[in-house]
Design an enzyme around this catalytic site. Structure first.
Site, PDB file in Angstrom:
ATOM      1  N   SER A  53     -55.760  62.972 -94.149  1.00  0.00           N
ATOM      2  CA  SER A  53     -55.970  62.001 -93.407  1.00  0.00           C
ATOM      3  C   SER A  53     -55.009  61.062 -93.247  1.00  0.00           C
ATOM      4  CB  SER A  53     -57.367  61.845 -93.927  1.00  0.00           C
ATOM      5  OG  SER A  53     -58.171  60.276 -93.137  1.00  0.00           O
ATOM      6  N   ASN A  79     -48.390  52.113 -94.977  1.00  0.00           N
ATOM      7  CA  ASN A  79     -48.894  50.995 -93.764  1.00  0.00           C
ATOM      8  C   ASN A  79     -50.174  50.751 -94.392  1.00  0.00           C
ATOM      9  OD1 ASN A  79     -52.078  52.861 -93.271  1.00  0.00           O
ATOM     10  ND2 ASN A  79     -50.888  54.222 -94.618  1.00  0.00           N
ATOM     11  N   GLY A 100     -49.018  65.131 -95.418  1.00  0.00           N
ATOM     12  CA  GLY A 100     -49.888  63.926 -95.170  1.00  0.00           C
ATOM     13  C   GLY A 100     -48.086  63.374 -94.132  1.00  0.00           C
ATOM     14  N   CYS A 104     -58.743  53.608 -99.793  1.00  0.00           N
ATOM     15  CA  CYS A 104     -57.881  52.967 -98.963  1.00  0.00           C
ATOM     16  C   CYS A 104     -57.745  51.335 -99.445  1.00  0.00           C
ATOM     17  CB  CYS A 104     -58.739  52.728 -97.701  1.00  0.00           C
ATOM     18  SG  CYS A 104     -57.582  52.579 -96.252  1.00  0.00           S
TER      19      CYS A 104
HETATM   20  C1  LIG Z   1     -50.557  55.966 -91.257  1.00  0.00           C
HETATM   21  C2  LIG Z   1     -51.606  57.031 -92.042  1.00  0.00           C
HETATM   22  C3  LIG Z   1     -52.570  56.124 -92.374  1.00  0.00           C
HETATM   23  C4  LIG Z   1     -54.000  56.910 -93.385  1.00  0.00           C
HETATM   24  N1  LIG Z   1     -54.960  56.304 -92.869  1.00  0.00           N
HETATM   25  C5  LIG Z   1     -56.170  57.512 -93.915  1.00  0.00           C
HETATM   26  C6  LIG Z   1     -57.345  57.535 -93.741  1.00  0.00           C
HETATM   27  O1  LIG Z   1     -58.132  57.332 -93.096  1.00  0.00           O
HETATM   28  N2  LIG Z   1     -57.422  58.404 -94.659  1.00  0.00           N
HETATM   29  C7  LIG Z   1     -57.698  58.741 -96.212  1.00  0.00           C
HETATM   30  O2  LIG Z   1     -58.433  59.145 -96.749  1.00  0.00           O
HETATM   31  N3  LIG Z   1     -56.445  58.380 -96.205  1.00  0.00           N
HETATM   32  C8  LIG Z   1     -55.087  57.902 -94.912  1.00  0.00           C
HETATM   33  N4  LIG Z   1     -54.336  57.588 -95.360  1.00  0.00           N
HETATM   34  C9  LIG Z   1     -53.558  58.430 -96.728  1.00  0.00           C
HETATM   35  C10 LIG Z   1     -52.994  60.220 -96.361  1.00  0.00           C
HETATM   36  O3  LIG Z   1     -54.749  60.347 -96.757  1.00  0.00           O
HETATM   37  C11 LIG Z   1     -52.613  60.691 -97.531  1.00  0.00           C
HETATM   38  O4  LIG Z   1     -53.729  60.274 -99.237  1.00  0.00           O
HETATM   39  C12 LIG Z   1     -51.847  59.355 -98.400  1.00  0.00           C
HETATM   40  O5  LIG Z   1     -50.635  58.782 -97.167  1.00  0.00           O
HETATM   41  C13 LIG Z   1     -50.413  60.753 -99.670  1.00  0.00           C
HETATM   42  O6  LIG Z   1     -49.893  61.785 -99.128  1.00  0.00           O
HETATM   43  P1  LIG Z   1     -48.651  62.024 -98.154  1.00  0.00           P
HETATM   44  O7  LIG Z   1     -47.680  61.327 -98.954  1.00  0.00           O
HETATM   45  O8  LIG Z   1     -48.644  63.032 -98.037  1.00  0.00           O
HETATM   46  O9  LIG Z   1     -48.640  60.923 -96.866  1.00  0.00           O
HETATM   47  C14 LIG Z   1     -53.238  57.318 -94.416  1.00  0.00           C
HETATM   48  C15 LIG Z   1     -51.519  57.740 -95.010  1.00  0.00           C
HETATM   49  C16 LIG Z   1     -50.864  57.356 -93.901  1.00  0.00           C
HETATM   50  C17 LIG Z   1     -49.918  57.418 -93.896  1.00  0.00           C
END
Ligand SMILES: Cc1cc2nc3c(=O)[nH]c(=O)nc-3n(C[C@H](O)[C@H](O)[C@H](O)COP(=O)(O)O)c2cc1C
Ligand SMILES: Cc1cc2nc3c(=O)[nH]c(=O)nc-3n(C[C@H](O)[C@H](O)[C@H](O)COP(=O)(O)OP(=O)(O)OC[C@H]3O[C@@H](n4cnc5c(N)ncnc54)[C@H](O)[C@@H]3O)c2cc1C
Ligand SMILES: Cc1cc2nc3c(=O)[nH]c(=O)nc-3n(C[C@H](O)[C@H](O)[C@H](O)COP(=O)(O)OP(=O)(O)OC[C@H]3O[C@@H](n4cnc5c(N)ncnc54)[C@H](O)[C@@H]3O)c2cc1C
Ligand SMILES: Cc1cc2nc3c(=O)[nH]c(=O)nc-3n(C[C@H](O)[C@H](O)[C@H](O)COP(=O)(O)O)c2cc1C
Ligand code: FES
Ligand code: FES
Lengths: 257, 304, 304, 257
Positions: free
Chosen positions: C25, C73, C268, C133
């Site tokens: 997400s 972020n 992500g 979050c």
């Molecule tokens: C720019 C950005 C926005 C995100 N927004 C949300 C969000 O709205 N809701 C949520 O549950 N996680 C959010 N996340 C977390 C991601 O869904 C994920 O849990 C986290 O980035 C770890 O995965 P990754 O390392 O593959 O990015 C966000 C991450 C990023 C980088």
């Protein structure tokens, strides 16, 4: 002071599927290197921080270069395989203690398995007397001619039977009724363990060159250990493969891990 | 202004380091091997690898795994015991003009106190109390994740130690400031953070964890954002001097930690990739100071 | 065996995804922009960015910082509100043969329940309850670091939701299995983990944090070892299906998570570097299965 | 389908201290690009995951190439500066909306500051009527001849006075009593803010091209926002620089951050 050097890659060629031979220019390494030692190669890729330990396969005094033979096993060695001749690579070494060569032994048995074979080539150059080299591979033998050129008798086993004896190197040793006064070996741990048991049963002293995952290669992280016996037989300790080894007497090693 | 009249001195628990650069325990051995690569006299302090009151065997191999921009280790504090350290390593290090910080480990409060006591007559400068090693099951990390226990072990070790005591915190907690405050109440003379995060890597071909111990301590440049955040939080929460660490590889990394509030910095995993990393960090700090007209790090410490 | 007769189906809370690949997400918008890069029909599910019951403005810029192998972020869940999502994005996504997971945010239990209720009549498949979050001060992460509150919000949202509820856990806790168990008791139909770690980066030239919000959520390949460790721990502790995420960039990464016990995986941060990352991950999973004679991921799930 | 492309770097030269001009071969980008749009450049270094947004400076229809001008500001642009001609780079674009060109305006004022100057060059090629270009630099002006060759009058300010007027671009605008029907500007935010206030006082409509730290460049991460007014003056919202911009009407932007 010691340091990681940028050295020139004189050669970097495929010699078998996923197997490369790399020559590095380094008078300094040549001056002090001994058979059974290794070098740390460092990756350019910033995601990969740790050194890749690679055994010295040949020390070319005249050219002032060393030869390494490496298998593409993962991302780091894959990166190495793409280096072009004339480029540089970061290297530290020589590291570790080499084989403890006993020139008084008349009949030498040398046992290699797969990518454990390369360091044995430089070793054989330093041995006196009769030399029987027993090598085991999955299917592609390497360095056979090189050993023969040094006057060694080479015996080959391949798992798929594509070359010579079909089976593993222990079966080959048994089949050929190998005899000798000392064994030097390098290869995968299960092979070393099996050969060590056979050597013990025959009362032949044996040296093994071990591998372990490393972080420093210089003896500080205590990451690269193997289980060894202490003076009093019941007790044991972890020794560092990079600093205390990579070569150990096989009867010192505790194989049960 | 030139390199010579920069004031790099820092004070940790009453001990003055000539510059803020030390090493992270366990990544530098006892310094002997690094003496072949760098001039140990240039370090503010050498932090030796963790010692316990009796020798510890450590965990089975494999103990090392590489990860993206970092690494895992599950050494499990293998060490020859504090007496061996006092006999062999301290006299070696004392040849150099650098402070000596000894990192101590234990499974019970008694064991910690025992090491501290044995070190009381040794010629060292500081004790770093490791309550945060994720690789030792009994004790070790348990003290680091519970504020009450952290305070207690700090207080007891302080009672048994003639040397000032820095407490090394675990990052694997919900709120590190809570532990930091407890340790400060326990009488700590300083803090060092962070120890390794708890991580894991799997060999998809063997379908097994890479580490024999399954999980291990995660370190290196990859973890820097977490380390920096925690140093920042802790510096705002307590007034003890902090040795900041976690991924420091360059002088710029070190400046980030100092801006966040660290008094000194420790170079860890970077030593494995580059045995001269500590010197690069020190030179980088000086260069930043010169370029920015900073005479003393006090001018910028914790201003973020 | 060939690519066609691989069984990739997974079941999350009664919803069958045709393959285990979804997105994290907040890294995929509502999918619209990615429809220009990839065939959304190939995804097991699309997880849309977090929505709240009314529009949220989010945090000031800068909101993004790069770190070694990762990023920070501090978006702060800027979103146009659930009604806008239902009106604009759901009908768009329903054109595709993929499941829809809606990530929901709130500052109070009432707000969470309000979103869940509004979504009950929307044509979606699953709700992902974001209690983790790190960028929203009130509520948000507070629910994710306290087992009691995590259980309560789960139970209440379940009561108000017609759709199965996955709960997304925070990694910034001492013991994630405790939160996982609490959430399971609260009636969760599945778990997703990990959300971002809490991190920080400093601009040494401006001598300020890079993010206007000072700290931010840390994601990307750098954090994978922590994510994998937590998925492994949680899979051993509870029997709910898990969507694993944290740094997944390749099919091999995904296999690590599945071996650790994940039912599905989410891509992500990798989407930012490579808009085709989800397809690479899916193809990589298939290739691994073919090379290793694996017909169904059930054969290897959680065997580590 | 859209995708990140590996394109050939036709040129990559230093044009001023820490300032480089890079030409990329890409018929596809040329076909659709507009002045004020940007591209994402991706790093090779594995430690650096995020794209580097760089404005399109010139669109060369004949050569099928675009020109970029970039400053070495950190590790990513430093990496770019070491790319040799003939190598490839990963690029995505064009991205964002360009300038909203109003050819009916007779007197165009174009204002650039430092590395905000490049996108204005392609813009000027598309303007009709009189064109006054006001540029501010710390000490090394760039692109002056290029603007002049297009028939624009170029006015230069340098902070250290090393070239022409000593001071900033706003002071220069005031000193020269600049007059015009529209302003197009790109540069650092404080400069844009100051010029926008001046423009408002003179009632000249103004477009500004903004910068913000980005993670995706394609409108999904909501990372790159700027504060803007909503219809009802009191209310505001964050808009995405990458997708809603990078060009905005200056009176829409809320400058107080
Ligand atoms: C720019 C950005 C926005 C995100 N927004 C949300 C969000 O709205 N809701 C949520 O549950 N996680 C959010 N996340 C977390 C991601 O869904 C994920 O849990 C986290 O980035 C770890 O995965 P990754 O390392 O593959 O990015 C966000 C991450 C990023 C980088
Ligand atoms: C003393 C010593 C000598 C060696 N000599 C040779 C040689 O002459 N030729 C040769 O082909 N290989 C040799 N190896 C093995 C070689 O180091 C690994 O194959 C190589 O590090 C794999 O790196 P990679 O990046 O390709 O694999 P990856 O799996 O991507 O590497 C990830 C990490 O695991 C480590 N690693 C992976 N496999 C091994 C392994 N088998 N042993 C130690 N570390 C490993 C890597 O060093 C790296 O830190 C030797 C190992 C040791 C310890
Ligand atoms: C729409 C747009 C157009 C641009 N056009 C140009 C141009 O034509 N020429 C030029 O020289 N520069 C331009 N920039 C600025 C350029 O993107 C940054 O200088 C560059 O990303 C710095 O990267 P680095 O790795 O060298 O710096 P580092 O500081 O190492 O970068 C770290 C991170 O911060 C980001 N970052 C750092 N500075 C900036 C900045 N000023 N703006 C946005 N992100 C930043 C990087 O993208 C990266 O993610 C533009 C920026 C935007 C948003
Ligand atoms: C191989 C290795 C061994 C370590 N041993 C110890 C130790 O004995 N005592 C201790 O307190 N920390 C130990 N650590 C943790 C480091 O001192 C440091 O806190 C951590 O690695 C983070 O810093 P870095 O990212 O710069 O390495 C060890 C770390 C590594 C990588
Ligand atoms: S690899 Fe560090 S001690 Fe051997
Ligand atoms: S950079 Fe991701 S929305 Fe603009």
């Amino acid at each position: 002071m010691k340091e990681i050097k940028h050295v020139i890659v004189l050669e970097n060629q495929m010699i078998a599927p996923k197997m490369y031979s790399m020559a590095l220019q380094s008078e300094e390494i040549v001056r002090v290197a001994k058979p059974g030692q290794f070098v740390n190669l460092y990756c350019r890729g910033e995601a990969r921080l740790l050194p890749r330990p690679i055994s010295i396969c040949e020390i070319n005094k005249e050219e002032g270069s060393i030869n390494l033979i490496y298998a593409v096993a993962g991302k780091g060695t894959e990166e190495f395989s793409r280096i072009e001749e004339g480029e540089t690579i970061e290297v530290l070494g020589p590291l570790g203690n080499g084989f403890m060569i006993d020139k008084s032994k008349k009949r030498n048995i040398v046992v290699g398995g797969g990518v454990g074979t390369p360091p044995l080539l430089e070793l054989v150059k330093h041995l006196k007397g009769e030399i029987d080299v027993y090598l085991g591979f999955r299917s592609y033998p390497i360095l056979v001619e090189e050993f023969e050129r040094l006057g060694a008798r080479v015996h080959i086993a391949t798992e798929d039977g594509s070359v010579d004896f079909k089976g593993n190197v222990l079966e080959l040793l048994k089949k050929e009724n190998a005899v000798g006064d000392i064994i030097y070996a390098c290869g995968p741990k299960p092979m070393l363990k099996a050969v060590a048991q056979w050597a013990a049963s025959k009362n032949i002293p044996m040296q093994v060159s071990l591998e372990e995952r490393m972080a420093c290669g210089i003896g500080v992280c205590v990451g690269c250990v193997c289980k060894t016996k202490k003076q009093d037989e019941d007790d044991w300790q972890y020794k560092k493969v990079c600093k205390d080894g990579p070569v150990f007497w096989s009867n010192e090693v505790i194989w049960d891990e | 202004m030139n390199k010579e009249n920069l004031d790099l001195k820092v004070n940790i628990g009453g001990v003055v380091l000539k510059n803020p650069v030390t090493v992270a325990s366990g990544t530098f051995g006892s310094g002997r091997e690094f003496a072949e690569f760098i001039d140990l006299n240039r370090l503010g302090a050498v932090t030796v690898k963790g010692v316990s009151s009796i020798p510890w065997k450590g965990n089975p191999a494999p103990r090392i795994a590489e990860t993206y921009g970092g690494m895992l280790n599950s050494v499990g504090l293998q060490n020859p015991g504090v007496e061996e350290l006092i006999k062999n390593d301290i006299p070696f290090l004392r040849q150099y003009d650098t402070k000596i910080i000894v990192n101590i480990a234990g499974k019970t409060i008694e064991e910690y106190c025992d090491v501290a006591e044995k070190l009381s007559h040794a010629d060292i400068d500081l004790i770093e109390l490791n309550i945060s090693c994720p690789n030792v099951k009994e004790g070790g990390v348990a003290f680091g994740i519970d504020a009450r226990m952290a305070k207690e072990v700090t207080r007891e070790v302080k009672r048994h130690s003639k040397h000032p005591v820095i407490v090394k915190l675990s990052p694997n907690v919900t709120d590190i400031t809570q532990i930091a405050k407890a340790v400060a109440e326990g009488g700590a003379d300083g803090l060092s953070l962070i120890n390794t995060l708890l991580g894991m890597a799997i060999d998809i071909h063997r379908r097994k964890p890479i580490l024999a111990n399954v999980v291990g301590g995660f370190s290196g440049p990859a973890i820097k954002p977490v380390a920096l955040r925690m140093v920042y939080q802790v510096a705002k929460a307590v007034s003890l001097p902090i040795i900041g660490m976690g991924g420091i590889t360059t002088g710029e990394d070190a400046i980030e930690f100092i801006l966040a509030g660290a008094t000194a910095v420790a170079v860890g995993t970077a030593n494995f990739r580059n045995p001269r990393a500590t010197m690069d960090v020190l030179d980088g700090i000086k260069e930043y100071m010169l370029n920015n007209g900073i005479k003393s790090l006090d001018e910028i410490r914790g201003i973020v």
